[in-house]
Design a protein around this motif. Sequence first.
Motif, short mmCIF file in Angstrom:
data_model
loop_
_atom_site.label_atom_id
_atom_site.label_comp_id
_atom_site.label_asym_id
_atom_site.label_seq_id
_atom_site.Cartn_x
_atom_site.Cartn_y
_atom_site.Cartn_z
N SER A 103 0.72 -1.40 -0.03
CA SER A 103 -0.21 0.00 -0.38
C SER A 103 0.84 1.45 -0.17
N MET A 104 1.93 1.61 0.99
CA MET A 104 3.33 2.18 0.74
C MET A 104 3.51 2.92 -0.27
N ASN A 105 4.40 1.95 -0.91
CA ASN A 105 4.57 1.94 -2.29
C ASN A 105 4.08 2.45 -3.35
N TYR A 106 2.43 1.45 -2.97
CA TYR A 106 1.96 2.87 -4.49
C TYR A 106 1.95 3.65 -4.49
N LEU A 107 0.96 4.28 -2.50
CA LEU A 107 0.83 5.89 -2.41
C LEU A 107 2.23 6.99 -2.69
N VAL A 108 3.24 5.99 -2.28
CA VAL A 108 4.05 6.98 -2.52
C VAL A 108 4.47 6.82 -4.18
N LYS A 109 4.58 6.18 -5.10
CA LYS A 109 4.72 6.42 -6.53
C LYS A 109 3.39 7.37 -6.94
N HIS A 110 2.17 6.98 -5.86
CA HIS A 110 1.05 7.96 -7.08
C HIS A 110 1.49 9.27 -6.84
N LEU A 111 1.86 9.44 -5.66
CA LEU A 111 2.57 10.89 -5.59
C LEU A 111 2.98 11.81 -6.06
N GLU A 112 4.60 10.96 -6.18
CA GLU A 112 5.63 11.54 -6.63
C GLU A 112 5.16 12.28 -8.13
N ASN A 113 3.95 10.72 -8.84
CA ASN A 113 3.97 10.83 -10.33
C ASN A 113 3.11 11.71 -10.28
N LYS A 114 1.98 12.06 -10.13
CA LYS A 114 0.97 13.04 -9.64
C LYS A 114 1.71 14.10 -9.23
N TYR A 115 2.09 14.89 -8.34
CA TYR A 115 2.00 15.52 -7.45
C TYR A 115 3.74 16.64 -7.85
N HIS A 116 3.90 16.07 -7.45
CA HIS A 116 5.64 15.88 -7.91
C HIS A 116 6.20 17.10 -6.51
N PRO A 117 5.67 16.26 -5.47
CA PRO A 117 6.40 16.65 -4.13
C PRO A 117 7.44 17.06 -3.83
N LYS A 118 7.92 17.86 -2.96
CA LYS A 118 9.41 17.82 -2.78
C LYS A 118 10.45 16.88 -2.59
N ARG A 119 9.43 16.25 -1.01
CA ARG A 119 9.79 15.48 -0.32
C ARG A 119 9.39 14.62 0.29
N ILE A 120 9.16 13.17 0.44
CA ILE A 120 7.73 12.34 0.48
C ILE A 120 8.59 11.84 2.28
N LEU A 121 7.50 11.93 3.38
CA LEU A 121 7.94 11.12 4.39
C LEU A 121 6.75 10.68 4.98
N VAL A 122 7.50 9.21 5.42
CA VAL A 122 6.58 8.05 6.12
C VAL A 122 7.05 7.68 7.52
N VAL A 123 5.28 8.33 8.02
CA VAL A 123 5.65 7.95 9.00
C VAL A 123 4.48 6.77 9.67
N ALA A 124 4.52 5.88 10.37
CA ALA A 124 4.30 4.50 10.40
C ALA A 124 3.47 4.58 12.08
N LEU A 125 2.73 4.39 12.58
CA LEU A 125 2.16 3.63 13.94
C LEU A 125 3.07 2.82 14.51
N PHE A 126 2.70 1.30 13.53
CA PHE A 126 2.80 0.53 13.68
C PHE A 126 4.75 0.08 12.17
N ASP A 127 4.92 -0.96 12.16
CA ASP A 127 5.82 -1.57 11.53
C ASP A 127 6.34 -3.48 11.74
N LYS A 128 5.82 -3.73 10.46
CA LYS A 128 5.58 -5.24 10.82
C LYS A 128 6.93 -5.39 9.62
N ILE A 129 7.69 -5.22 10.34
CA ILE A 129 8.95 -4.90 10.43
C ILE A 129 9.15 -7.30 8.98
N ASN A 130 9.38 -7.91 9.20
CA ASN A 130 9.35 -9.27 8.90
C ASN A 130 8.54 -9.76 7.84
N ALA A 131 7.26 -8.71 7.75
CA ALA A 131 5.88 -9.05 6.12
C ALA A 131 6.60 -8.46 5.21
N ARG A 132 7.24 -8.25 4.94
CA ARG A 132 8.09 -7.26 4.29
C ARG A 132 7.83 -7.48 2.58
#
Length: 186
Positions: A103-132
């Motif tokens: 989901s986040m991979n999709y979202l970052v690509k979507h924002l970059e392609n459509k809106y050209h932000p200066k940069r994107i920071l990702v904040v998540a309450l939980f990070d399931k590190i072993n599920a990636r």
Amino acid sequence: MREIVFDEIEIQGACKRIARELTRELKDEEKIPIFLGVMKGALNFFLDLTRKIEIPIYLDYIQISSYRGTQSTGKVELVHDLRFDCEGRTVVIVEDIIDTGVSMNYLVKHLENKYHPKRILVVALFDKINARTAPIKIDYSGKVLAQNDFLIGYGLDYKELHRNVPYVYIPDEDEYNELTKIAEER
Ligand code: IMP
Ligand code: MG
């Protein structure tokens, strides 16, 4: 018995810490940064976190759908796009949990392609590190989880239920059965 993973005090502590770090990181931005909540899961976290940010920010939200029951479908659908033009601005994506990262991979690509932000920071309450399965860089997280248990509460749902529970827990078999019954009958 519910196994509590993150209680109300721990959640507020994490919000406070991340807000302090983000306030420091963003205090000299030329343009006002946009905090983008990923609905509906990040609902509570988005509000608690942004309330603690001490610089001018914009709030907006985006809604995607990727989850059915307790298993990710691997397909992401954009339900609601943001309304702000974030070209040239820092966008802070606020998400409840990063599991496979699809989901986040999709979202970052979507924002970059459509809106050209200066940069994107990702904040998540939980990070399931072993599920990636999809590559994603998380800039700030509330809690790293080594186990891939399905969590409920504080925005996280099972069949759309219990998003309003103020803490995060791992349901047991009885709880699953009860929630399934409620969702089907009422
Ligand atoms: P991903 O694309 O696999 O990283 O999944 C991310 C989305 O799935 C999150 O935004 C959540 O909405 C949902 N999700 C992942 N893990 C859980 C969980 O343990 N409980 C509830 N929802 C979850
Ligand atoms: Mg979500």
